[in-house]
Design an enzyme around this catalytic site. Structure first.
Site, PDB file in Angstrom:
ATOM      1  N   LYS A 112       0.819  -1.215   0.000  1.00 26.48           N
ATOM      2  CA  LYS A 112       0.000   0.000   0.000  1.00 26.48           C
ATOM      3  C   LYS A 112       0.854   1.266   0.000  1.00 26.48           C
ATOM      4  O   LYS A 112       0.392   2.317  -0.428  1.00 26.48           O
ATOM      5  CB  LYS A 112      -0.974  -0.038   1.156  1.00 26.48           C
ATOM      6  CG  LYS A 112      -1.994  -1.164   0.932  1.00 26.48           C
ATOM      7  CD  LYS A 112      -3.050  -1.231   1.976  1.00 26.48           C
ATOM      8  CE  LYS A 112      -4.139  -2.219   1.620  1.00 26.48           C
ATOM      9  NZ  LYS A 112      -3.798  -3.618   1.925  1.00 26.48           N
TER      10      LYS A 112
HETATM   11  C1  LIG Z   1      -4.446  -4.640   1.423  1.00 27.05           C
HETATM   12  C2  LIG Z   1      -3.726  -5.931   1.292  1.00 27.05           C
HETATM   13  C3  LIG Z   1      -4.184  -6.935   0.440  1.00 27.05           C
HETATM   14  C4  LIG Z   1      -5.460  -6.810  -0.356  1.00 27.05           C
HETATM   15  O1  LIG Z   1      -5.376  -5.790  -1.320  1.00 27.05           O
HETATM   16  P1  LIG Z   1      -6.707  -5.224  -1.988  1.00 27.05           P
HETATM   17  O2  LIG Z   1      -6.251  -4.103  -2.858  1.00 27.05           O
HETATM   18  O3  LIG Z   1      -7.566  -4.750  -0.849  1.00 27.05           O
HETATM   19  O4  LIG Z   1      -7.326  -6.339  -2.726  1.00 27.05           O
HETATM   20  C5  LIG Z   1      -3.414  -8.087   0.316  1.00 27.05           C
HETATM   21  N1  LIG Z   1      -2.278  -8.250   1.023  1.00 27.05           N
HETATM   22  C6  LIG Z   1      -1.816  -7.304   1.861  1.00 27.05           C
HETATM   23  C7  LIG Z   1      -0.569  -7.559   2.626  1.00 27.05           C
HETATM   24  C8  LIG Z   1      -2.509  -6.114   2.024  1.00 27.05           C
HETATM   25  O5  LIG Z   1      -2.043  -5.174   2.849  1.00 27.05           O
END
Ligand SMILES: *Cc1c(COP(=O)(O)O)cnc(C)c1O
Length: 467
Positions: A112
């Protein structure tokens, strides 16, 4: 480039407008009116560019006139300069066909950061230009919160309120949020699941009392700018593996459907993607929806991959809208039905549209641990539980030998040390960039899972009003 709502009832906005707005005023999500296209020659010419330059090139058509080319490039250099790896998102080979795309070299150890480091800078730029303030409210299943807080802590004109489900995120995840001491950062632990927290946040965007007093901003992947930034690493990985002259498959550990939707966008722009695998844990609404058209929310089961413990995937609406003929009125109707019954059927058009590119698989806790062990024993790579779900799904695929499959490694294994140690016997250590996380003091308010209580808390603690 202008942006329209998936529910057809909001004024179109430009890139600056959608970045600050987050959710559309009719409750829908913004999408570009049409997909920008790159020709094969244009994609071939991107090979070998440094990450920040590639990012500016891929994102420019979405940004339009909201930033000049130089401004965008400068923001990309600043955002990606904070990553601990020169390649920003390096590729690691596991065996002849399998690769990992390491997306966790940012400040908070999860993918993210790739989007949020840029989003923090975009907010600051656009707010300064308008002389406005922004009150961010967000819900996190763990990683969004820490990445968003890191991206906006101490920034002028921004307050952030981050809700997380109490007791349902890892220690590292919680500490990465609660130990940030900046006057504009407010952590709230609420009773209930991530879906409960997310539903509250959605409600705040439509709450007239709140929106009259504050300009409410979104850092969840309902914010288009986040998805846009994530499109870039699909290009980066595919180019390294031979695109545009070779097709590539990706396996994406999925929760809110943001990351995998970015892959869908990359394909729409002309990147030759053979297949996108939507990998879920036992909270498998997306697997059920894609395999037999049944999108019905069950209750959420807590797992060792908490960022995927989601049953209502906000961004799925973007896919359904785009695959289903881009009919805003029909989409609004379909979502109203879902809001009442917590269930809906995909239309034939939506199903066939999605099936052209997407497939899905689910992994339970045993399969997830097996994938962690397989990676460790056969490739020497220690991977986190979310990545393991992606790898499990990737290994189920039967692809032509010439098509490499890239699993998105969404978190650093040290963010989830206990399950990783249990599965592999190796306890990953925290990288030096997170410093003395366990020595710092925490600050967080505990509230019941009650909308009015959370709203009152925000009204009382927001330090800045919209001007
Ligand atoms: C947020 C997250 C996901 C899922 O991603 P999305 O965009 O919500 O589908 C998967 N793995 C990790 C480690 C995350 O932080």
């Amino acid at each position: 480039m202008d942006y329209i709502s998936t529910r057809g009832g909001a004024e179109p906005l430009d890139f600056e407008g959608v970045t600050l707005a987050g959710l559309a005023s009719d409750g829908g999500l913004f999408l570009p009116r049409e997909w920008p296209q790159f020709s094969e020659g244009e994609i071939a010419a991107m090979a070998g560019l440094p990450y920040a330059e590639l990012a500016a090139l891929v994102m420019q058509p979405f940004v339009g006139t909201s930033l000049t080319e130089d401004e965008l490039l400068e923001l990309c250099r600043e955002a990606y300069g904070r990553f601990a790896h020169d390649a920003v998102t390096p590729l690691v080979q596991l065996n002849e066909q399998h690769w990992l795309l390491e997306l966790f070299h940012g400040p908070t150890l999860a993918f993210k950061d790739v989007a949020l480091q840029l989003l923090g800078l975009l907010f600051e730029k656009f707010l300064a230009r308008r002389g406005e303030k922004l009150t961010i409210v967000g819900a996190t299943s763990g990683d969004t919160g820490s990445a968003a807080i890191d991206a906006v802590a101490g920034r002028e004109g921004i307050d952030i309120f981050m809700l997380h489900p109490s007791g349902r995120i890892s220690d590292v995840q919680r500490r990465q949020m609660t130990t940030v001491r900046a006057p504009n950062v407010h952590n709230i632990a609420i009773g209930g699941s991530f879906d409960d927290a997310q539903a509250m946040v959605k409600r705040m965007f439509g709450d007239e009392e709140l929106t009259a007093r504050f300009r409410i901003g979104a850092v969840n992947s309902i914010n288009w700018a986040r998805l846009m930034a994530q499109v870039v690493y699909y290009f980066a990985a595919a180019l390294q593996l031979g695109a545009p002259h070779r097709k590539i498959a990706f396996s994406v550990p999925t929760g809110n459907f943001g990351d995998v939707f970015a892959g869908y966008v990359a394909a729409k722009m002309g990147l030759p993607i053979e297949r996108l695998v939507v990998a879920t844990n036992v909270n498998d609404i997306l697997h059920r929806a894609l395999s037999d058209g049944d999108y019905s929310a069950a209750s959420v089961t807590a797992t060792t991959a908490p960022s995927m413990d989601i049953q209502v995937s906000s961004n799925f609406e973007r896919l359904l809208f785009d695959c289903g003929g881009r009919d805003g009125a029909a989409m609004a109707e379909q979502m109203r039905g879902f809001d009442t019954t917590k269930a809906m059927r995909l239309t034939d058009l939506q199903r066939t549209g999605a099936a052209g590119l997407l497939t899905s698989a689910r992994a339970d806790e045993v399969e997830m641990a097996q994938a962690m062990r397989w990676a460790c024993e056969n490739t020497g790579q220690v991977i986190d539980p979310h990545t393991a779900i992606g790898l499990h799904a990737a290994r189920l695929q039967d692809l032509p030998r010439a098509v490499p499959i890239v699993t998105l490694a969404t978190a650093h294994p040290s963010k989830f040390r206990d399950p990783v140690e249990q599965a592999t016997g190796t306890r990953p250590s925290l990288p030096p960039r997170v410093g003395d996380l366990f020595a710092r003091e925490e600050s967080c308010d505990e509230l019941p899972g009650d909308y009015d209580a959370v709203k009152a808390h925000i009204m009382a603690n927001a330090t800045r009003s919209a001007s």
